[in-house]
Design a protein around this motif. Structure first.
Motif, PDB file in Angstrom:
ATOM      1  N   LEU A   1       8.920   9.815   2.003  1.00 36.80           N
ATOM      2  CA  LEU A   1       8.866  10.024   3.450  1.00 36.80           C
ATOM      3  C   LEU A   1       9.909  11.009   3.954  1.00 36.80           C
ATOM      4  CD1 LEU A   1       7.485   9.201   6.099  1.00 36.80           C
ATOM      5  CD2 LEU A   1       9.084   7.281   6.251  1.00 36.80           C
ATOM      6  N   TYR A   2      11.082  11.015   3.342  1.00 36.19           N
ATOM      7  CA  TYR A   2      12.166  11.890   3.798  1.00 36.19           C
ATOM      8  C   TYR A   2      12.432  13.035   2.817  1.00 36.19           C
ATOM      9  CZ  TYR A   2      12.980   8.187   7.170  1.00 36.19           C
ATOM     10  OH  TYR A   2      12.834   7.265   8.180  1.00 36.19           O
ATOM     11  N   GLN A   3      11.467  13.310   1.948  1.00 33.52           N
ATOM     12  CA  GLN A   3      11.626  14.382   0.974  1.00 33.52           C
ATOM     13  C   GLN A   3      10.552  15.449   1.166  1.00 33.52           C
ATOM     14  OE1 GLN A   3      12.043  11.206  -2.282  1.00 33.52           O
ATOM     15  NE2 GLN A   3      13.244  12.881  -3.119  1.00 33.52           N
TER      16      GLN A   3
ATOM     17  N   VAL B   1       0.868  -1.182   0.000  1.00 30.40           N
ATOM     18  CA  VAL B   1       0.000   0.000   0.000  1.00 30.40           C
ATOM     19  C   VAL B   1       0.898   1.222   0.000  1.00 30.40           C
ATOM     20  CG1 VAL B   1      -1.630   1.381   1.339  1.00 30.40           C
ATOM     21  CG2 VAL B   1      -1.937  -1.093   1.184  1.00 30.40           C
ATOM     22  N   TYR B   2       0.709   2.100  -0.982  1.00 34.86           N
ATOM     23  CA  TYR B   2       1.490   3.322  -1.110  1.00 34.86           C
ATOM     24  C   TYR B   2       0.691   4.502  -0.561  1.00 34.86           C
ATOM     25  CZ  TYR B   2       4.862   1.131  -4.316  1.00 34.86           C
ATOM     26  OH  TYR B   2       5.843   0.345  -4.874  1.00 34.86           O
ATOM     27  N   TYR B   3       1.376   5.384   0.189  1.00 33.15           N
ATOM     28  CA  TYR B   3       0.712   6.636   0.573  1.00 33.15           C
ATOM     29  C   TYR B   3       1.729   7.764   0.691  1.00 33.15           C
ATOM     30  CZ  TYR B   3       1.464   7.312   5.713  1.00 33.15           C
ATOM     31  OH  TYR B   3       1.973   7.578   6.961  1.00 33.15           O
ATOM     32  N   GLY B   4       1.208   8.996   0.660  1.00 32.47           N
ATOM     33  CA  GLY B   4       2.056  10.152   0.387  1.00 32.47           C
ATOM     34  C   GLY B   4       2.592  10.946   1.549  1.00 32.47           C
ATOM     35  N   ALA B   5       2.969  10.315   2.635  1.00 32.87           N
ATOM     36  CA  ALA B   5       3.620  11.061   3.720  1.00 32.87           C
ATOM     37  C   ALA B   5       4.942  11.637   3.226  1.00 32.87           C
ATOM     38  CB  ALA B   5       3.880  10.140   4.908  1.00 32.87           C
ATOM     39  N   HIS B   6       5.248  12.856   3.652  1.00 38.27           N
ATOM     40  CA  HIS B   6       6.535  13.457   3.282  1.00 38.27           C
ATOM     41  C   HIS B   6       7.053  14.310   4.434  1.00 38.27           C
ATOM     42  CE1 HIS B   6       5.053  17.592   2.523  1.00 38.27           C
ATOM     43  NE2 HIS B   6       3.967  17.011   2.059  1.00 38.27           N
ATOM     44  N   SER B   7       8.301  14.726   4.326  1.00 37.38           N
ATOM     45  CA  SER B   7       8.969  15.374   5.459  1.00 37.38           C
ATOM     46  C   SER B   7       8.332  16.701   5.857  1.00 37.38           C
ATOM     47  CB  SER B   7      10.455  15.589   5.140  1.00 37.38           C
ATOM     48  OG  SER B   7      10.624  16.510   4.085  1.00 37.38           O
ATOM     49  N   GLY B   8       7.686  17.386   4.917  1.00 37.75           N
ATOM     50  CA  GLY B   8       7.053  18.655   5.246  1.00 37.75           C
ATOM     51  C   GLY B   8       5.881  18.508   6.188  1.00 37.75           C
ATOM     52  N   ASP B   9       5.337  17.282   6.304  1.00 33.07           N
ATOM     53  CA  ASP B   9       4.198  17.028   7.181  1.00 33.07           C
ATOM     54  C   ASP B   9       4.610  16.603   8.589  1.00 33.07           C
ATOM     55  OD1 ASP B   9       2.296  17.614   5.271  1.00 33.07           O
ATOM     56  OD2 ASP B   9       2.063  15.541   4.607  1.00 33.07           O
ATOM     57  N   HIS B  10       5.888  16.327   8.802  1.00 27.25           N
ATOM     58  CA  HIS B  10       6.318  15.724  10.064  1.00 27.25           C
ATOM     59  C   HIS B  10       6.012  16.606  11.272  1.00 27.25           C
ATOM     60  CE1 HIS B  10       9.499  13.066   7.823  1.00 27.25           C
ATOM     61  NE2 HIS B  10       8.265  12.794   7.483  1.00 27.25           N
TER      62      HIS B  10
ATOM     63  N   LYS C   1       7.951  18.635  -0.300  1.00 28.99           N
ATOM     64  CA  LYS C   1       7.052  18.822  -1.436  1.00 28.99           C
ATOM     65  C   LYS C   1       7.797  19.428  -2.623  1.00 28.99           C
ATOM     66  CE  LYS C   1       2.762  19.809  -0.542  1.00 28.99           C
ATOM     67  NZ  LYS C   1       1.926  18.684  -1.067  1.00 28.99           N
ATOM     68  N   ILE C   2       8.826  20.215  -2.338  1.00 31.86           N
ATOM     69  CA  ILE C   2       9.651  20.793  -3.407  1.00 31.86           C
ATOM     70  C   ILE C   2      10.308  19.670  -4.207  1.00 31.86           C
ATOM     71  CG2 ILE C   2      11.665  22.245  -3.881  1.00 31.86           C
ATOM     72  CD1 ILE C   2      10.982  23.560  -1.061  1.00 31.86           C
ATOM     73  N   GLU C   3      10.838  18.676  -3.501  1.00 33.72           N
ATOM     74  CA  GLU C   3      11.499  17.546  -4.159  1.00 33.72           C
ATOM     75  C   GLU C   3      10.490  16.638  -4.853  1.00 33.72           C
ATOM     76  OE1 GLU C   3      15.375  16.755  -1.384  1.00 33.72           O
ATOM     77  OE2 GLU C   3      13.415  16.541  -0.423  1.00 33.72           O
ATOM     78  N   ILE C   4       9.312  16.483  -4.261  1.00 35.69           N
ATOM     79  CA  ILE C   4       8.266  15.671  -4.885  1.00 35.69           C
ATOM     80  C   ILE C   4       7.845  16.299  -6.211  1.00 35.69           C
ATOM     81  CG2 ILE C   4       5.889  14.834  -4.670  1.00 35.69           C
ATOM     82  CD1 ILE C   4       6.338  14.792  -1.613  1.00 35.69           C
ATOM     83  N   LEU C   5       7.629  17.613  -6.181  1.00 34.57           N
ATOM     84  CA  LEU C   5       7.244  18.305  -7.406  1.00 34.57           C
ATOM     85  C   LEU C   5       8.347  18.211  -8.463  1.00 34.57           C
ATOM     86  CD1 LEU C   5       5.284  20.064  -9.017  1.00 34.57           C
ATOM     87  CD2 LEU C   5       6.291  22.075  -7.915  1.00 34.57           C
ATOM     88  N   ALA C   6       9.593  18.348  -8.045  1.00 31.73           N
ATOM     89  CA  ALA C   6      10.713  18.236  -8.984  1.00 31.73           C
ATOM     90  C   ALA C   6      10.695  16.875  -9.668  1.00 31.73           C
ATOM     91  CB  ALA C   6      12.035  18.451  -8.256  1.00 31.73           C
ATOM     92  N   ASP C   7      10.417  15.841  -8.900  1.00 32.20           N
ATOM     93  CA  ASP C   7      10.347  14.486  -9.452  1.00 32.20           C
ATOM     94  C   ASP C   7       9.198  14.379 -10.457  1.00 32.20           C
ATOM     95  OD1 ASP C   7      11.231  11.873  -9.716  1.00 32.20           O
ATOM     96  OD2 ASP C   7      10.111  11.121  -7.997  1.00 32.20           O
ATOM     97  N   GLY C   8       8.046  14.948 -10.083  1.00 31.90           N
ATOM     98  CA  GLY C   8       6.884  14.898 -10.965  1.00 31.90           C
ATOM     99  C   GLY C   8       7.080  15.684 -12.247  1.00 31.90           C
TER     100      GLY C   8
ATOM    101  N   ARG D   1       4.799  10.864  10.274  1.00 29.75           N
ATOM    102  CA  ARG D   1       6.192  10.790  10.736  1.00 29.75           C
ATOM    103  C   ARG D   1       6.787   9.413  10.487  1.00 29.75           C
ATOM    104  NH1 ARG D   1       4.698  14.039  16.325  1.00 29.75           N
ATOM    105  NH2 ARG D   1       4.337  16.052  15.302  1.00 29.75           N
ATOM    106  N   PRO D   2       8.101   9.354  10.288  1.00 30.38           N
ATOM    107  CA  PRO D   2       8.741   8.063   9.981  1.00 30.38           C
ATOM    108  C   PRO D   2       8.448   6.983  11.004  1.00 30.38           C
ATOM    109  CG  PRO D   2      10.262   9.851   9.542  1.00 30.38           C
ATOM    110  CD  PRO D   2       9.057  10.473  10.207  1.00 30.38           C
ATOM    111  N   GLU D   3       8.421   7.341  12.289  1.00 28.15           N
ATOM    112  CA  GLU D   3       8.189   6.317  13.307  1.00 28.15           C
ATOM    113  C   GLU D   3       6.784   5.720  13.196  1.00 28.15           C
ATOM    114  OE1 GLU D   3       8.361  10.325  15.634  1.00 28.15           O
ATOM    115  OE2 GLU D   3       9.156   9.472  13.767  1.00 28.15           O
ATOM    116  N   PHE D   4       5.811   6.546  12.794  1.00 28.45           N
ATOM    117  CA  PHE D   4       4.456   6.033  12.588  1.00 28.45           C
ATOM    118  C   PHE D   4       4.426   5.072  11.405  1.00 28.45           C
ATOM    119  CE2 PHE D   4       0.536   6.287  10.113  1.00 28.45           C
ATOM    120  CZ  PHE D   4      -0.394   5.829  11.041  1.00 28.45           C
TER     121      PHE D   4
END
Length: 218
Positions: A161-163, A119-128, A165-172, A135-138
């Motif tokens: 998880l460790y990136q 199961v994929y979901y979109g947690a990222h570091s900006g939400d931590h 939104k700026i990096e996510i957008l760059a990837d997209g 968060r990574p521990e969750f």
């Protein structure tokens, strides 16, 4: 190697990117969206349109009844959506208690029933900072539980998880994705407000990627 996977797909930027990432990897993608009573229900319309365009199996599940038990979030209750950056303490009003645990539990049950192993979901570091369930521990603890919750283990995968939104957008953008097919604003109006934390983070990501956000703003 292709495998069957479930992608929790809100219709927002992050899950939109993850959906395409899973498709590009050659996976057999099953998209799962939830109506939990969010005022920005427009994101579900975006999700449905994208999945139809890509011929992806897509379910939108109404779980809005949970609001009988869970309240106090400006995303689902009659509370003004706060303005300002995510770092501001008032953005905590956008937390929907236990939302991701609920969504992941349902998605894992769906994955097990169709023989999907992830199961994929979109947690990222900006939400931590604001959202405990990003968060990574969750994510790690949920992954641990989902290895033993059913007869077959299901992996919880958060590619960003460790990136940021700026990096996510760059990837997209590197994948050539069209972000006019997403919705980010927490207010449920025709145009994005540009003022809520979600809008501000999105606009910042486009600016720092030297790109123009294709969404209309008020």
């Amino acid at each position: 190697m292709s495998q069957k996977v479930v992608v929790i797909y809100s219709g927002g930027m992050d899950s939109f990117t993850i959906l395409h990432k899973a498709v590009a990897a050659g996976h057999d993608v099953y998209a799962l969206s939830f109506n939990y009573g969010q005022r920005h229900v427009k994101e579900l319309i975006c999700a449905a349109e994208v999945c139809k365009e890509l011929y992806i199996n897509h379910k939108i599940v109404d779980i809005s009844a949970i609001n009988q038990l869970i309240s106090g979030s400006s995303l689902t209750s009659d509370i003004d959506v706060p303005e300002g950056h995510y770092a501001a303490d008032n953005m905590k009003s956008t937390v929907v208690p236990n939302r991701n645990m609920i969504l992941l539990s349902l998605a894992v049950g769906y994955a097990d029933s169709i023989g999907a192993r992830a199961v994929y979901y979109g947690a990222h570091s900006g939400d931590h900072f604001i959202y405990p369930d990003c968060r990574p521990e969750f994510v790690q603890k949920m992954n641990d539980v989902c290895q033993i919750a059913n007869y077959q283990p299901v992996d919880i995968v958060s590619p960003y998880l460790y990136q940021t939104k700026i990096e996510i957008l760059a990837d997209g953008l590197a994948m050539g994705l069209d972000y006019s097919k997403t919705w980010t604003c927490y207010n449920g109006r025709d145009k994005a407000c540009g003022k809520c934390g979600s809008c501000q983070e999105r606009l910042e990501a486009f600016t720092l990627n030297n790109a123009t956000d294709p969404l209309p703003y008020e």
